[in-house]
Design a protein around this motif. Structure first.
Motif, PDB file in Angstrom:
ATOM      1  N   THR A 169      15.038  19.065  37.486  1.00 31.79           N
ATOM      2  CA  THR A 169      15.080  18.317  36.226  1.00 31.79           C
ATOM      3  C   THR A 169      15.882  17.038  36.439  1.00 31.79           C
ATOM      4  O   THR A 169      16.284  16.717  37.541  1.00 31.79           O
ATOM      5  N   TYR A 204      16.345  16.637  20.923  1.00 28.31           N
ATOM      6  CA  TYR A 204      16.620  16.841  22.338  1.00 28.31           C
ATOM      7  C   TYR A 204      16.656  15.505  23.066  1.00 28.31           C
ATOM      8  O   TYR A 204      15.744  14.685  22.942  1.00 28.31           O
ATOM      9  N   HIS A 221       9.248  16.027  35.202  1.00 24.91           N
ATOM     10  CA  HIS A 221      10.083  16.626  34.148  1.00 24.91           C
ATOM     11  C   HIS A 221      10.144  15.722  32.919  1.00 24.91           C
ATOM     12  O   HIS A 221       9.980  16.198  31.777  1.00 24.91           O
ATOM     13  N   GLN A 257       7.029  16.040  30.955  1.00 25.84           N
ATOM     14  CA  GLN A 257       6.985  17.312  30.209  1.00 25.84           C
ATOM     15  C   GLN A 257       7.836  17.221  28.939  1.00 25.84           C
ATOM     16  O   GLN A 257       7.427  17.660  27.871  1.00 25.84           O
ATOM     17  N   VAL A 258       9.014  16.635  29.079  1.00 28.56           N
ATOM     18  CA  VAL A 258       9.918  16.474  27.932  1.00 28.56           C
ATOM     19  C   VAL A 258       9.274  15.555  26.888  1.00 28.56           C
ATOM     20  O   VAL A 258       9.318  15.821  25.684  1.00 28.56           O
ATOM     21  N   GLN A 273       6.871  17.242  24.798  1.00 28.18           N
ATOM     22  CA  GLN A 273       7.520  18.122  23.822  1.00 28.18           C
ATOM     23  C   GLN A 273       8.277  17.321  22.762  1.00 28.18           C
ATOM     24  O   GLN A 273       9.103  17.883  22.038  1.00 28.18           O
ATOM     25  N   LYS A 274       8.035  16.011  22.727  1.00 28.24           N
ATOM     26  CA  LYS A 274       8.683  15.122  21.751  1.00 28.24           C
ATOM     27  C   LYS A 274      10.186  15.064  21.929  1.00 28.24           C
ATOM     28  O   LYS A 274      10.924  14.814  20.969  1.00 28.24           O
ATOM     29  N   GLY A 275      10.649  15.329  23.134  1.00 29.99           N
ATOM     30  CA  GLY A 275      12.050  15.069  23.433  1.00 29.99           C
ATOM     31  C   GLY A 275      12.239  13.575  23.634  1.00 29.99           C
ATOM     32  O   GLY A 275      11.292  12.856  23.948  1.00 29.99           O
ATOM     33  N   VAL A 280       9.970  23.066  27.226  1.00 35.85           N
ATOM     34  CA  VAL A 280      10.609  22.758  28.516  1.00 35.85           C
ATOM     35  C   VAL A 280      12.036  23.289  28.455  1.00 35.85           C
ATOM     36  O   VAL A 280      12.925  22.663  27.881  1.00 35.85           O
ATOM     37  N   VAL A 330      13.875  21.851  25.309  1.00 38.00           N
ATOM     38  CA  VAL A 330      13.241  21.247  24.128  1.00 38.00           C
ATOM     39  C   VAL A 330      11.995  22.022  23.723  1.00 38.00           C
ATOM     40  O   VAL A 330      11.208  22.443  24.578  1.00 38.00           O
ATOM     41  N   LYS A 344       9.131  21.469  20.621  1.00 37.28           N
ATOM     42  CA  LYS A 344       8.664  20.634  19.502  1.00 37.28           C
ATOM     43  C   LYS A 344       9.710  19.602  19.075  1.00 37.28           C
ATOM     44  O   LYS A 344       9.966  19.425  17.876  1.00 37.28           O
ATOM     45  N   GLY A 345      10.316  18.974  20.031  1.00 32.18           N
ATOM     46  CA  GLY A 345      11.283  17.917  19.749  1.00 32.18           C
ATOM     47  C   GLY A 345      12.679  18.417  19.456  1.00 32.18           C
ATOM     48  O   GLY A 345      13.633  17.647  19.463  1.00 32.18           O
ATOM     49  N   ARG A 346      12.780  19.710  19.184  1.00 28.49           N
ATOM     50  CA  ARG A 346      14.080  20.275  18.807  1.00 28.49           C
ATOM     51  C   ARG A 346      14.823  20.792  20.018  1.00 28.49           C
ATOM     52  O   ARG A 346      14.220  21.313  20.963  1.00 28.49           O
ATOM     53  N   TYR A 347      16.132  20.681  19.925  1.00 32.50           N
ATOM     54  CA  TYR A 347      16.992  21.138  21.011  1.00 32.50           C
ATOM     55  C   TYR A 347      17.233  22.637  20.900  1.00 32.50           C
ATOM     56  O   TYR A 347      17.605  23.145  19.844  1.00 32.50           O
TER      57      TYR A 347
END
Lengths: 202, 202
Positions: A85, A96, A122, A125-126, A129-131, B52, B91, B93-96
């Motif tokens: 990562t 995140y 990585h 991927q983040v 996931q909308k990070g 992730v 992460v 859906k954007g959430r930590y």
């Protein structure tokens, strides 16, 4: 009264007179590495309740451990593993945050060999996931800091894979990234940039 | 026609009849540790683009490194450091997401000595930042998994600090936590619990 003993250099009033030209008193260039700058910044965020962002430990493959006493374990043989990562991640307002920090001595570009392919993977991927992910870049010669969002980074990476240049030009970083001013505290307020970039996201 | 050879036990139809009471053929109890279960689960989430989430490397203090060749570095002396965070984050859906995994051989309770104070502190910091944080608990004797949100965990921790019991009873975990069924894949679908718990959050 202060006595200025001759030292063969032109006298300049305190506090800079005792310093060589390379050491300026300013918030910049305190001989800190980018990692130290970021650790101090993250520590500030943590103490002020602004965000919880930590640097991940370096992954190590342990091969042999000695136990000289019941309480202490000494690792006698171990190897560095390639991280899967980026180095930094954490949470800011529920979101995140994930980033990599890169430093270069070049004045004109950031070589893309500073990145490993798995780091880009990585970050992608983040991103899916909308990070919130990005790179913090320091040009160490001029002590300039930039935040480059992941999208332009992916673009420059793809350009290299397609046979294009193997670095990101500083001009491109200035165009697609955001300058982070150096402050006394927090040193590198990168979340201020993130707050403005993602203002409708928090 | 199947012949049921007498084995001194009451006959029960397949698939459990050929197994000793401790070994059941099911998705559970494949001799995997909680860490292996979670790594497999997180790997599944990653491959399917669901989330992730990675386990953080164990922090190591390196004291001495040898360089037998230009390319290889061998760590010759190093020590385990106490981690300042929990083991897992990432992460969804954007959430930590942030959690710790704890395993106990007890059938009746989870001793709170399984937690370090800094882990609780970290979970509280994450909670304040609106990160989603919890503990995944495995009762290894019965191979049962629970997700305990951070709020009841904080409560039981405070109770101990105020002179109360030094463990969380299994009954309390069943009451305040959520059972995670074991599946073939993903092994421990803890995000399914999170999805239902925080359905208005994503």
């Amino acid at each position: 009264m202060k006595i200025h003993y001759p030292n063969g250099k032109k006298y300049r009033s305190s506090p800079t007179n005792q310093l060589s030209p390379k050491k300026k008193i300013s918030y910049s260039n305190r001989g800190m590495t980018l990692e130290e700058d970021l650790n101090e910044t993250n520590q500030y965020y943590l103490q002020k309740g602004i965000a919880v962002i930590h640097k991940k430990p370096t992954p190590i493959q342990i091969a042999h451990v000695d136990f000289p006493s019941r309480s202490a374990a000494v690792i006698k043989e171990a190897y560095f593993k390639q991280p899967s990562t980026t180095d930094y991640n954490g949470v800011y307002k529920g979101r995140y945050i994930d980033f990599e920090a890169k430093e270069t001595k070049s004045n004109t570009s950031l070589p893309l060999q500073n990145f490993h392919e798995h780091q880009i993977t990585h970050l992608k991927q983040v991103d899916q996931q909308k990070g919130i992910c990005f790179v913090i870049i320091r040009f160490s010669q001029t002590d300039e800091y930039f935040l480059l969002p992941s999208q332009p980074l992916f673009h420059f990476w793809e350009r290299m894979l397609n046979g294009g240049r193997k670095s990101i030009q500083k001009l491109e970083i200035e165009k697609h990234g955001y300058s982070i001013p150096i402050q006394f505290t927090p040193r590198i307020d990168y979340l201020n940039v993130i707050e403005r970039l993602y203002y409708d996201y928090f």
